[in-house]
Enzyme design. Structure first.
Site, PDB file in Angstrom:
ATOM      1  N   TYR A 130       0.880  -1.171   0.000  1.00  0.00           N
ATOM      2  CA  TYR A 130       0.000   0.000   0.000  1.00  0.00           C
ATOM      3  C   TYR A 130       0.920   1.224   0.000  1.00  0.00           C
ATOM      4  CZ  TYR A 130      -4.316   2.443   1.363  1.00  0.00           C
ATOM      5  OH  TYR A 130      -5.400   3.278   1.404  1.00  0.00           O
ATOM      6  N   ARG A 183      -5.429  10.178 -11.331  1.00  0.00           N
ATOM      7  CA  ARG A 183      -4.819  10.903 -10.206  1.00  0.00           C
ATOM      8  C   ARG A 183      -4.375   9.861  -9.189  1.00  0.00           C
ATOM      9  NH1 ARG A 183      -5.272  10.152  -5.357  1.00  0.00           N
ATOM     10  NH2 ARG A 183      -7.264  10.977  -4.689  1.00  0.00           N
ATOM     11  N   LYS A 201      -5.359  -1.844  -2.748  1.00  0.00           N
ATOM     12  CA  LYS A 201      -6.580  -1.617  -1.950  1.00  0.00           C
ATOM     13  C   LYS A 201      -7.276  -2.947  -1.676  1.00  0.00           C
ATOM     14  CE  LYS A 201      -6.789   3.029  -1.884  1.00  0.00           C
ATOM     15  NZ  LYS A 201      -7.067   3.911  -0.745  1.00  0.00           N
ATOM     16  N   GLU A 272     -11.656   4.733  -7.311  1.00  0.00           N
ATOM     17  CA  GLU A 272     -10.411   5.102  -6.634  1.00  0.00           C
ATOM     18  C   GLU A 272      -9.514   5.922  -7.541  1.00  0.00           C
ATOM     19  OE1 GLU A 272      -9.857   3.878  -3.302  1.00  0.00           O
ATOM     20  OE2 GLU A 272      -8.397   5.495  -3.416  1.00  0.00           O
ATOM     21  N   ASP A 273      -9.020   7.012  -7.030  1.00  0.00           N
ATOM     22  CA  ASP A 273      -8.000   7.821  -7.701  1.00  0.00           C
ATOM     23  C   ASP A 273      -8.411   8.278  -9.103  1.00  0.00           C
ATOM     24  OD1 ASP A 273      -6.758   7.440  -5.312  1.00  0.00           O
ATOM     25  OD2 ASP A 273      -4.883   6.677  -6.111  1.00  0.00           O
ATOM     26  N   ASP A 295     -13.939   6.242  -2.799  1.00  0.00           N
ATOM     27  CA  ASP A 295     -13.123   6.144  -1.594  1.00  0.00           C
ATOM     28  C   ASP A 295     -12.416   7.471  -1.275  1.00  0.00           C
ATOM     29  OD1 ASP A 295     -11.709   4.834   0.498  1.00  0.00           O
ATOM     30  OD2 ASP A 295     -10.000   4.604  -0.832  1.00  0.00           O
ATOM     31  N   ASP A 296     -11.947   8.157  -2.306  1.00  0.00           N
ATOM     32  CA  ASP A 296     -11.190   9.394  -2.047  1.00  0.00           C
ATOM     33  C   ASP A 296     -12.088  10.494  -1.480  1.00  0.00           C
ATOM     34  OD1 ASP A 296      -8.520   8.602  -3.118  1.00  0.00           O
ATOM     35  OD2 ASP A 296      -9.793   8.174  -4.838  1.00  0.00           O
ATOM     36  N   ASN A 445      -0.418  11.623  -0.079  1.00  0.00           N
ATOM     37  CA  ASN A 445       0.414  10.432  -0.320  1.00  0.00           C
ATOM     38  C   ASN A 445       1.132  10.557  -1.656  1.00  0.00           C
ATOM     39  OD1 ASN A 445      -0.561   9.021   2.010  1.00  0.00           O
ATOM     40  ND2 ASN A 445      -2.491   8.734   0.919  1.00  0.00           N
ATOM     41  N   ASN A 490      -5.543   7.517   7.067  1.00  0.00           N
ATOM     42  CA  ASN A 490      -5.653   6.992   5.712  1.00  0.00           C
ATOM     43  C   ASN A 490      -6.993   6.288   5.576  1.00  0.00           C
ATOM     44  OD1 ASN A 490      -5.311   5.006   3.448  1.00  0.00           O
ATOM     45  ND2 ASN A 490      -3.327   6.030   3.360  1.00  0.00           N
TER      46      ASN A 490
HETATM   47  N1  LIG Z   1      -4.788  10.025   3.447  1.00  0.00           N
HETATM   48  C1  LIG Z   1      -5.767   9.607   2.690  1.00  0.00           C
HETATM   49  O1  LIG Z   1      -6.539   8.719   3.065  1.00  0.00           O
HETATM   50  C2  LIG Z   1      -5.985  10.203   1.355  1.00  0.00           C
HETATM   51  C3  LIG Z   1      -5.070  11.043   0.800  1.00  0.00           C
HETATM   52  N2  LIG Z   1      -5.306  11.591  -0.419  1.00  0.00           N
HETATM   53  C4  LIG Z   1      -4.269  12.449  -0.974  1.00  0.00           C
HETATM   54  O2  LIG Z   1      -4.761  13.745  -1.148  1.00  0.00           O
HETATM   55  C5  LIG Z   1      -4.099  14.358  -2.214  1.00  0.00           C
HETATM   56  C6  LIG Z   1      -5.102  15.082  -3.062  1.00  0.00           C
HETATM   57  O3  LIG Z   1      -6.056  14.209  -3.593  1.00  0.00           O
HETATM   58  P1  LIG Z   1      -7.300  14.792  -4.421  1.00  0.00           P
HETATM   59  O4  LIG Z   1      -8.093  15.708  -3.580  1.00  0.00           O
HETATM   60  O5  LIG Z   1      -8.016  13.666  -5.017  1.00  0.00           O
HETATM   61  O6  LIG Z   1      -6.522  15.590  -5.558  1.00  0.00           O
HETATM   62  P2  LIG Z   1      -7.025  16.772  -6.466  1.00  0.00           P
HETATM   63  O7  LIG Z   1      -6.065  16.872  -7.572  1.00  0.00           O
HETATM   64  O8  LIG Z   1      -8.469  16.573  -6.768  1.00  0.00           O
HETATM   65  O9  LIG Z   1      -6.896  18.070  -5.549  1.00  0.00           O
HETATM   66  C7  LIG Z   1      -5.704  18.676  -5.157  1.00  0.00           C
HETATM   67  C8  LIG Z   1      -6.054  20.059  -4.614  1.00  0.00           C
HETATM   68  O10 LIG Z   1      -4.898  20.614  -4.037  1.00  0.00           O
HETATM   69  C9  LIG Z   1      -4.782  21.970  -4.451  1.00  0.00           C
HETATM   70  N3  LIG Z   1      -3.389  22.403  -4.413  1.00  0.00           N
HETATM   71  C10 LIG Z   1      -2.406  22.138  -5.299  1.00  0.00           C
HETATM   72  N4  LIG Z   1      -1.273  22.786  -4.946  1.00  0.00           N
HETATM   73  C11 LIG Z   1      -1.556  23.455  -3.808  1.00  0.00           C
HETATM   74  C12 LIG Z   1      -0.806  24.305  -2.971  1.00  0.00           C
HETATM   75  N5  LIG Z   1       0.481  24.578  -3.226  1.00  0.00           N
HETATM   76  N6  LIG Z   1      -1.414  24.847  -1.886  1.00  0.00           N
HETATM   77  C13 LIG Z   1      -2.698  24.572  -1.620  1.00  0.00           C
HETATM   78  N7  LIG Z   1      -3.467  23.757  -2.384  1.00  0.00           N
HETATM   79  C14 LIG Z   1      -2.901  23.218  -3.459  1.00  0.00           C
HETATM   80  C15 LIG Z   1      -5.361  21.991  -5.848  1.00  0.00           C
HETATM   81  O11 LIG Z   1      -5.745  23.313  -6.216  1.00  0.00           O
HETATM   82  C16 LIG Z   1      -6.544  21.055  -5.667  1.00  0.00           C
HETATM   83  O12 LIG Z   1      -7.628  21.786  -5.148  1.00  0.00           O
HETATM   84  C17 LIG Z   1      -3.304  13.274  -2.924  1.00  0.00           C
HETATM   85  O13 LIG Z   1      -1.948  13.389  -2.571  1.00  0.00           O
HETATM   86  C18 LIG Z   1      -3.842  11.999  -2.345  1.00  0.00           C
HETATM   87  O14 LIG Z   1      -2.854  11.003  -2.229  1.00  0.00           O
HETATM   88  C19 LIG Z   1      -6.451  11.367  -1.124  1.00  0.00           C
HETATM   89  C20 LIG Z   1      -7.384  10.518  -0.630  1.00  0.00           C
HETATM   90  C21 LIG Z   1      -7.190   9.833   0.629  1.00  0.00           C
HETATM   91  C1  LIG Z   2      -5.087   6.853   0.295  1.00  0.00           C
HETATM   92  C2  LIG Z   2      -5.667   7.245  -0.967  1.00  0.00           C
HETATM   93  O1  LIG Z   2      -6.729   6.775  -1.338  1.00  0.00           O
HETATM   94  C3  LIG Z   2      -5.012   8.222  -1.787  1.00  0.00           C
HETATM   95  O2  LIG Z   2      -3.978   8.755  -1.396  1.00  0.00           O
HETATM   96  O3  LIG Z   2      -5.537   8.499  -2.863  1.00  0.00           O
HETATM   97 MG   LIG Z   3      -7.126   7.106  -3.355  1.00  0.00          MG
END
Ligand SMILES: NC(=O)C1=CN([C@@H]2O[C@H](COP(=O)(O)OP(=O)(O)OC[C@H]3O[C@@H](n4cnc5c(N)ncnc54)[C@H](O)[C@@H]3O)[C@@H](O)[C@H]2O)C=CC1
Ligand SMILES: CC(=O)C(=O)O
Ligand SMILES: [Mg+2]
Length: 542
Positions: A130, A183, A201, A272-273, A295-296, A445, A490
């Protein structure tokens, strides 16, 4: 409250469940001879007893000595530990890929042993199968590819999917994780190489929810990629064309969903993603027609809400105080907006006032603070955009540092995908916040995309913080015997349970209420003693 005894009982019942579903009682193998040895669902390697060797036409195809399951297990762990020792001191990525390879080879050969090893060592192996290593695997997937896993539906398969779905060898499928690779974690568009994410996953589904590994299906929907490097890579395994857009794109996803639910009406599909626009659009399009969730958007929101409720308790306040928490969310994508929607719903329920529920929440994206003055304000972000009158001293597009200095938040939550945006200045500004115990959720991540490291958080924001990250970090040694606890915020804490719950209850749809119940359930596992130590989530191996 969750006691040790209940932990033990739940682990026991989980392993029983795994064995009762993974190796169903009257398991009929329709294959014979070498076909069995090459099928990871049924292969036992040298573990086939002599009676089975005779019955299944295996006599002579294996060395004569029968090695027990326990011996095979011990031998694998010995190889793994010696690989671990031999790769010490090598660059992180080399060591991480070596560990992934040895696990993947076992996965490809003998799933029964693979999942036993994975379940017993989930804390050690989760970072390999993962996040973070799965990110590296996706980045290098075309080169690492040896054997296929899951199904691949591409734009070239339009009109064929209904028959293709019957190519999958299992009669029944309970859980599907689907990506279009647009993504992948914070790594962007990785096209077909994103298949690593559904595989990882679903491994968590087997390990954490006891789903039968013969009833899971990782799926890649390859509609092209806009990643120029991949398009130019002659070894790239996906379609070498730009991503489909608009109706063309949706018609591919529609066709896939129809095919899946025609063959397996009781399956659950986890999206997912997907890049943000398709994440929201497909969720709205399918959530009332099929048993599916994103999931996201939804899993992440539940895990974050559980962590936010834990933070209130860690501050010594009652949960009823949650609506007064000042929360700055950095990242207005599918994950950030999902978290905000769920947090706002929780506040609205607590206060009974939906109109003011977003009052204490601040949203930033790559252009800074999001306000109603934003040109081309994304409709999905509009409910959280600040009214300029509400934010005296701040303006549209204000920087994160300005917002933290002015708002003095209780929580700084990052889902931006950008490593290091919680800079030293930002963390020091948070140190000056009003909160008795500020919380930092660096949820992006993989590790290099985390908004800050655990060590930097404790160093610059002070020792009196609560810290959580999306990918694992070691706890931080604060000296004098004190430990800064690192939580892993997460969605892996929720999605296996959401899928399992929906599956065994026979739910036709996955509702917001179910996700809220899941979040509250996760939060309720934590004892006051744990919360006082800054521990917001159960240990992964429990
Ligand atoms: N810990 C967890 O369970 C999860 C973590 N994530 C992580 O969250 C991150 C984003 O995922 P999504 O929302 O799907 O991506 P996304 O691409 O839909 O959104 C990213 C957002 O971040 C903003 N952004 C980019 N650069 C920035 C900066 N310098 N300052 C402030 N905002 C900025 C963008 O404008 C956009 O609104 C990924 O790295 C993903 O791995 C996502 C889902 C679950
Ligand atoms: C954990 C997860 O789903 C992500 O980073 O997109
Ligand atoms: Mg994800």
């Amino acid at each position: 409250m969750w006691s040790q005894a209940r932990f033990a009982a739940s682990r026991l019942s989980r392993s029983r469940r795994l064995f009762s579903s993974a190796i169903p009682g009257p398991c009929i193998v329709h294959k014979r001879g070498a076909d069995i040895l090459h099928d990871p669902w049924f292969n036992k390697d040298t573990g086939f007893p002599l009676t089975e060797r005779d019955r299944l036409g295996l006599r002579g195809l294996l060395p004569p000595r029968v090695i027990s399951f326990e011996q095979q297990y011990a031998r694998f762990m010995e190889s793994y530990r010696s690989l671990e020792k031999n790769t010490k001191g090598q660059p992180d990525s080399i060591a991480a890929l070596a560990k992934w390879r040895i696990l993947n080879r076992l996965h490809d050969r003998n799933e029964t042993l693979y999942y036993r090893v994975l379940i017993d060592n989930i804390k050690d192996f989760a970072p390999t199968i993962y996040t973070p290593t799965v990110g590296l695997v996706c980045q290098n997937y075309s080169g690492l590819f040896r054997r296929p896993r899951g199904m691949y539906f591409s734009a070239k398969d339009k009109g064929e999917m209904m028959s293709m779905i019957y190519n999958w060898p299992a009669q029944q499928v309970d859980m599907i994780v689907l990506t279009d690779g647009s993504r992948i974690l914070g790594l962007g568009d990785l096209g077909v190489q994103g298949i690593g994410i559904p595989i990882g996953k679903l491994d968590m589904y087997v390990a954490a929810a006891g789903i039968n590994p013969q009833r899971i299906l990782p799926v890649m929907l390859d509609v092209g990629t806009n990643n120029q490097r991949l398009l130019e890579d002659r070894l790239y395994l996906g379609l070498r064309q730009p991503r489909l857009e608009g109706e063309e794109y949706l018609s591919i996803v529609d066709e896939f969903m129809e095919a899946v639910f025609t063959r397996w009406p009781k399956a659950i599909v986890q999206f997912e993603d997907f890049q943000m626009k398709w994440a929201f659009e497909t969720l709205e399009r399918y959530r009332k027609r099929f048993c599916m969730f994103n999931d996201d958007i939804q899993g992440t929101a539940g895990v974050a809400l559980a962590g936010l409720l834990g933070t209130v308790r860690a501050q010594g306040r009652s949960l009823a105080d949650f609506p007064n928490q000042k929360i700055v969310v950095v990242g207005a994508g599918s994950a950030g907006l999902g978290v905000l929607s769920m947090a706002v719903q929780a506040v609205a329920r607590m206060t009974g006032k939906a109109e003011t529920a977003a009052r204490n929440f601040f949203l930033l994206d790559k252009d800074g603070l999001v306000t109603k003055e934003r040109k081309n304000l994304d409709p999905a972000a509009a409910p959280f955009a600040k009214d300029p009158g509400q934010i005296v001293g701040l303006r549209e597009g204000a920087s994160l540092l300005e917002v933290v200095k002015k708002v003095k938040p209780d929580v700084l939550l990052g889902l931006s995908g950008v490593g290091g945006v919680f800079s030293e200045e930002v963390l020091k500004a948070l140190h000056e916040s009003d909160s008795s115990k500020p919380a930092i959720f660096a949820m992006s991540n993989p590790t290099m995309n985390a908004e800050c490291t655990a060590a930097d958080a404790f160093k610059h924001a002070g020792e009196n913080i609560v810290f959580a990250s999306g990918s694992p970090f070691e706890n931080v040694n604060l000296g004098n015997g004190k430990v800064g606890h690192v939580n892993q915020a997460n969605n892996m804490y929720l999605f296996p349970g959401i899928g399992l719950g929906a599956s065994i209850s026979g739910a036709r749809f996955i509702t917001d209420g179910m996700l809220q119940a899941a979040a509250e359930c996760l939060a309720s596992y934590m004892t006051d003693e744990e919360i006082q130590k800054g521990i917001l989530y159960p240990s992964i191996d429990s």
